[in-house]
Design a protein around this motif. Structure first.
Motif, PDB file in Angstrom:
ATOM      1  N   MET A  78     -43.082  90.038 -49.803  1.00 42.70           N
ATOM      2  CA  MET A  78     -43.331  89.879 -48.368  1.00 42.70           C
ATOM      3  C   MET A  78     -44.249  90.987 -47.837  1.00 42.70           C
ATOM      4  N   SER A  79     -44.153  92.191 -48.395  1.00 41.36           N
ATOM      5  CA  SER A  79     -45.002  93.306 -47.914  1.00 41.36           C
ATOM      6  C   SER A  79     -46.357  93.188 -48.608  1.00 41.36           C
TER       7      SER A  79
ATOM      8  N   ALA B 114     -38.543  92.405 -49.692  1.00 47.57           N
ATOM      9  CA  ALA B 114     -38.658  92.255 -48.230  1.00 47.57           C
ATOM     10  C   ALA B 114     -38.306  93.600 -47.611  1.00 47.57           C
TER      11      ALA B 114
ATOM     12  N   GLN C 202     -44.260  98.115 -47.468  1.00 50.25           N
ATOM     13  CA  GLN C 202     -45.423  98.171 -48.357  1.00 50.25           C
ATOM     14  C   GLN C 202     -45.209  99.253 -49.433  1.00 50.25           C
TER      15      GLN C 202
ATOM     16  N   ALA D 194     -42.404  83.933 -40.301  1.00 51.62           N
ATOM     17  CA  ALA D 194     -42.470  84.640 -41.587  1.00 51.62           C
ATOM     18  C   ALA D 194     -41.168  84.450 -42.366  1.00 51.62           C
TER      19      ALA D 194
ATOM     20  N   PRO E  89     -49.459  99.033 -41.725  1.00 51.24           N
ATOM     21  CA  PRO E  89     -48.785  98.463 -42.903  1.00 51.24           C
ATOM     22  C   PRO E  89     -47.630  97.512 -42.584  1.00 51.24           C
TER      23      PRO E  89
ATOM     24  N   ALA F  89     -42.377 100.376 -50.626  1.00 46.48           N
ATOM     25  CA  ALA F  89     -41.373  99.911 -51.592  1.00 46.48           C
ATOM     26  C   ALA F  89     -41.999  98.909 -52.555  1.00 46.48           C
TER      27      ALA F  89
ATOM     28  N   VAL G  12     -52.512  88.324 -46.792  1.00 41.22           N
ATOM     29  CA  VAL G  12     -52.286  86.949 -47.287  1.00 41.22           C
ATOM     30  C   VAL G  12     -53.589  86.148 -47.179  1.00 41.22           C
TER      31      VAL G  12
END
Ligand code: NAD
Length: 278
Positions: free
Chosen positions: A100-101, A77, A80, A258, A194, A82, A202
């Motif tokens: 999550m990213s 979390a 992007q 989210a 990003p 990371a 998703v």
């Protein structure tokens, strides 16, 4: 008992950690927090009842720790970038990954590399529905979709900082009325926004892919919610869905939904029993 390490102790990571710590996420237990901003992990640790959660500010420290070795699942979390840097190491060490990213998975080569490791190891990558609804239905009609369009409307402050604006004449602070700022593929959208449009990734993964999914981003200075509209057509019929999400007070880019979606996704992984929804 599902043992969890967390990458990223910001808006989503913190609420997820607190939910795990307070027993709301079934049998999940938190072993370690990792954030490159050490203060973020320390601040989060102070909110937890469990006093033996390890904290790390370097990925190498996390991965050489006993907590990482013991972990069943690593939750990303952070960002992007990371997700791209750390995911491979996580799956190669036979850990499940909840990401999550999700924009990171828009890189089809990167995704195929991750999946080949996951298939070999028999592990999982979990992608929560995040800030949108209807992913269950989109998955069900995956093979018969003709078109999928996501129209996201956000306040300009929820779009601030996106690399898209570095190369565009559009100035966010000069937008005084509802303005279409971006129109293109989901692949292009997740690169240029990003931190703002993970939902496009998703939706693409669930449906017709990152090149076929169309995205429109509208900046509206009068909107106070993060609104996502999905229009899908195909042999199954038509689908039209709108969510109007309350933004998180800590990060206007991130919708409260989210956070709730991440918590529910982890709970459903951890808990035996009935599984509702596709
Ligand atoms: N899937 C979805 O629907 C959805 C919805 C909202 C946000 N997101 C994404 O989830 C991620 C987290 O969102 P957030 O609102 O919690 O963000 P946030 O900015 O509040 O928190 C991110 C945290 O990650 C840390 N971080 C940054 N780079 C790092 C790195 N390389 N290693 C470790 N930690 C690092 C930051 O210091 C910060 O504490 C973002 O990528 C965001 O775009 C996804």
């Amino acid at each position: 008992m599902m043992k969890v390490c967390l990458i990223g102790c910001g808006t989503i990571g913190s609420e997820l950690a607190v939910a795990i710590d307070s027993g709301k996420v079934g049998s999940a237990t938190l072993l370690a927090l990792f954030d490159t901003v050490e203060h973020a992990a320390q601040k989060l640790k102070l909110r937890l009842r469990k006093d033996n959660v390890a904290i790390f500010s370097h990925f190498s420290e996390l991965t050489s720790s006993s907590e990482f070795k013991d972990a069943d699942i690593v939750i990303e979390a952070a960002t992007q970038a990371a997700a791209k840097t750390f995911s491979k190491h996580v799956v190669e060490n036979k850990k499940d990954l909840l990401i999550m990213s999700v924009g990171a998975l828009a890189d089809e080569f990167f995704l195929s590399q991750l999946l080949s490791v996951v298939y070999t190891n028999g592990t999982h990558i979990y992608v929560p529905s995040g800030a949108i609804a209807g992913i269950d239905a989109i998955k069900s009609v995956k093979g018969m979709l003709d078109s999928v369009t996501l129209t996201t409307t956000k306040n300009p402050r929820a779009l601030a900082g996106a690399p898209f604006f570095n190369s565009e004449p559009t100035r966010l602070n000069s937008i005084k009325k509802k303005t279409l700022v971006f129109q293109g593929t989901a692949a292009d959208a997740v690169n240029k926004f990003p931190a703002n449009i993970n939902v496009a990734a998703v939706l693409s993964l669930a449906g017709i892919g990152i090149q076929q999914t169309k995205v429109r981003i509208i900046a509206d200075p009068n909107i106070t919610v993060n609104q996502h509209q999905i229009e899908a057509t195909g042999a199954f019929g038509e689908m039209s869905l709108t969510v109007r999400n309350v933004p998180s007070p800590n990060n206007p880019k991130t919708s409260f939904l989210a956070i709730l979606s991440a918590i529910e996704c982890l709970r459903s992984i951890c808990e035996p029993g009935i599984r509702v929804g596709t």
